[in-house]
Design an enzyme around this catalytic site. Structure first.
Site, PDB file in Angstrom:
ATOM      1  N   TYR A  52       0.851  -1.205   0.000  1.00 49.55           N
ATOM      2  CA  TYR A  52       0.000   0.000   0.000  1.00 49.55           C
ATOM      3  C   TYR A  52       0.881   1.248   0.000  1.00 49.55           C
ATOM      4  O   TYR A  52       1.670   1.446   0.917  1.00 49.55           O
ATOM      5  CB  TYR A  52      -0.855  -0.058   1.257  1.00 49.55           C
ATOM      6  CG  TYR A  52      -1.981   0.939   1.398  1.00 49.55           C
ATOM      7  CD1 TYR A  52      -1.763   2.301   1.358  1.00 49.55           C
ATOM      8  CD2 TYR A  52      -3.273   0.486   1.644  1.00 49.55           C
ATOM      9  CE1 TYR A  52      -2.802   3.193   1.528  1.00 49.55           C
ATOM     10  CE2 TYR A  52      -4.321   1.379   1.819  1.00 49.55           C
ATOM     11  CZ  TYR A  52      -4.078   2.732   1.762  1.00 49.55           C
ATOM     12  OH  TYR A  52      -5.105   3.626   1.950  1.00 49.55           O
ATOM     13  N   TYR A  72      -1.943   4.755 -10.046  1.00 53.63           N
ATOM     14  CA  TYR A  72      -3.130   4.060 -10.548  1.00 53.63           C
ATOM     15  C   TYR A  72      -4.398   4.782 -10.103  1.00 53.63           C
ATOM     16  O   TYR A  72      -5.114   5.385 -10.892  1.00 53.63           O
ATOM     17  CB  TYR A  72      -3.133   2.609 -10.057  1.00 53.63           C
ATOM     18  CG  TYR A  72      -4.354   1.818 -10.498  1.00 53.63           C
ATOM     19  CD1 TYR A  72      -4.639   1.629 -11.840  1.00 53.63           C
ATOM     20  CD2 TYR A  72      -5.209   1.250  -9.559  1.00 53.63           C
ATOM     21  CE1 TYR A  72      -5.757   0.900 -12.247  1.00 53.63           C
ATOM     22  CE2 TYR A  72      -6.317   0.520  -9.951  1.00 53.63           C
ATOM     23  CZ  TYR A  72      -6.594   0.350 -11.299  1.00 53.63           C
ATOM     24  OH  TYR A  72      -7.698  -0.369 -11.687  1.00 53.63           O
TER      25      TYR A  72
END
Lengths: 148, 378
Positions: B276, B324
């Site tokens: 993450y 993204y």
């Protein structure tokens, strides 16, 4: 630096003594009488050994600069970019604070630089503990244990 | 192995800027796509987990009558914890088919709930008065300590964003696809020294959903199963100032080592990694706290292109939160990419991706969840 728009802490029964301490210009920590662990933020038990037998004592007010960021986005309570800092207190705990009496630049803010506490009145009831570059070299200062 | 597999997975139809959908509908859009992926309807779902919205609201909205409910909400890795809890619930018979949803109107703010920190909370008393303004000034606070202690340079921190953009350049759904250089990163706007704009995550709208059931039912579904091999979770502190060690996440270490032990895998068996990345230092902390790199060596590992396309440990292959998408609670998108890689359907597909490890973080360094996925049940 401080204007009324700085977000203010709301003391709880467990933290009231800390904020009364800063009003009297003392930085109060807690220490476990069972295992001697010193901790922050305040709570009426030891987070290391779970004992309820703890005492409050005045810290030396000396610290070193552990880390920081310099926020570039405007905040209503600050003029221009300002450092949000983490300082390691001489007694062990770490706390968030701001660095005063010092340029808010990477050149002026050197990690591990010695600091000493200041108290800044931000409302009628609250003084915040802020830190400034130390004026006295740390080696000439008496050990922390004598300050309680 | 856990005996549980992912049989449905999907993101929202659109990603990025979706002002015509409320946050609740983003959950629903992702859920409907995941149900279609698994060939199921709401009547087939008997377990529900979500964060950001209440599971009650979501179950009602979707028409689900659950026998198992989980509203664990520990920030962006909540969905990793939901997967872990769902595995236990399915294994113990509390439910058979679990839907986990995420939806967040992070950019457009349509029907979004905030993250207030009460003035009487510990963070409200001992952090907020000193002027932190959300994650860019809090998540980032430990990194100067890391840089001094381990000699990491500004260029090395910037390289994390460069490598992830390289992955994003292969992904048509990525928000940013144009390749960048270290100089581009260092010349981008300073947000909170030492973090530049391109070292901070995006702020977008989107959602995702997963459907889990017993692995022995997997033959009944249209998609190949993605087996859950192992799971881990932990929390540390709601205050960034109170981390045990500013150069390491205790929650990463606890969740990561538990998941790997649970899965019975070694580091060498991991073909694909998701860490993450709300900010550029997170993959560095993750690589070290998971044990893929020794302390102080992860920045060199990334600099030498080991996590880039063609490298030995492909990481954040969707482009990550930096390139993204990042709605606020990014963990669901990391999980989706792990599932795509194991299915063999990722836009930047890693060759022979048989084991994927997915590490999440939540509430700055407050919480972590880790899931190990496999093509085979192991």
């Amino acid at each position: 630096m401080d204007k009324p728009t700085r977000s203010l802490p709301q003391p709880t029964p467990e933290t009231q003594h800390f904020w009364e301490g800063t009003q009297a210009e003392q930085l109060l920590l807690q220490r476990c009488t069972q295992c001697t662990h010193t901790y922050f933020p305040p709570r009426p038990f030891c987070p290391s050994c779970s004992s309820r037998s703890v005492e409050v004592y005045a810290a030396s007010g000396r610290a070193t600069l552990a880390s920081y960021v310099i926020n570039q986005r405007p905040h209503p309570a600050f003029d221009g970019p300002y450092a949000i800092a983490l300082v390691d207190l001489e007694e062990g705990p770490r706390m968030m604070t701001n660095i005063v009496e010092c340029a808010q630049t990477p050149e002026a803010l050197q990690l591990d630089m010695p600091l000493e506490v200041r108290f800044e009145q931000v409302s009628e009831d609250i003084k915040l503990p802020l830190f400034a570059p130390a004026k006295i070299a740390p080696a000439k200062i008496a050990p922390a244990g004598e300050s309680k | 192995m856990t005996g549980v597999a992912v049989v449905g997975a999907a993101e929202t139809t659109e990603l990025g800027k979706i002002p015509h959908l409320s946050q609740m509908q983003l959950h629903a859009d992702a859920a409907l796509n995941a149900m279609a992926d698994a060939g199921l309807t709401a009547k087939d779902i008997d377990g529900i987990a979500t964060a950001g919205e209440r599971p009650t609201d979501l179950a009602y909205y979707l028409g689900i009558t659950p026998t198992w409910v989980d509203g664990t909400s520990v920030g962006g890795c909540s969905f990793m914890l939901h997967v872990r809890h769902a595995v236990a619930a399915i294994a113990s018979g509390q439910c058979t088919t679990v839907l986990i949803t995420h939806g967040e109107s992070g950019r457009s703010g349509v029907g979004r709930s905030g993250f207030p920190r009460a003035p009487a909370s510990l963070a409200g008393q001992f952090e907020v008065p000193f002027g932190p303004m959300g994650p860019p000034t809090m998540f980032t606070l430990p990194v100067l300590r890391y840089m001094k202690d381990y000699g990491m340079t500004h260029e090395q921190l910037a390289m994390v964003a460069v490598v992830q953009r390289e992955w994003a350049s292969m992904n048509p759904r990525a928000s940013f696809q144009e390749e960048i250089t270290v100089d581009d990163v260092l010349n981008s706007k300073m947000i909170a020294y030492p973090f530049h704009l391109l070292e901070c995550c995006l702020v977008t709208d989107g959602g995702g959903a997963l459907i889990l059931t017993k692995a022995d039912r997997a033959a009944d579904f249209p998609q190949p199963p993605v087996h859950i091999l192992g799971t881990g979770e932990s929390v540390e502190t709601p205050m960034i100032s109170q981390m045990d060690d500013l150069t390491s996440s205790r929650a990463f270490k606890v969740a990561g080592s538990f998941a790997m032990r649970d899965a019975g895998i070694s580091h060498a068996e991991v073909d694909h990694l998701m860490v993450y990345d709300a900010f550029a230092h997170l993959p560095i902390y993750g690589l070290e706290d998971l044990g893929f790199c020794k302390k102080g060596e992860a920045a060199d590992f990334i600099w030498e292109q080991n996590t880039a396309p063609g490298g030995c440990l492909p990481m954040n292959t969707n482009g990550g939160g930096l390139s993204y998408m990042h709605s606020g609670m990014y963990g669901m998108y990391a999980l989706q990419e792990s599932v795509r890689q194991i299915r063999g359907t990722a836009p930047a597909q890693v060759k022979d991706a048989n084991v994927s490890l997915c590490l999440g973080v939540g509430g700055m360094f407050g919480a972590s969840g880790c899931i190990v996925f496999g093509k085979e049940p192991k």
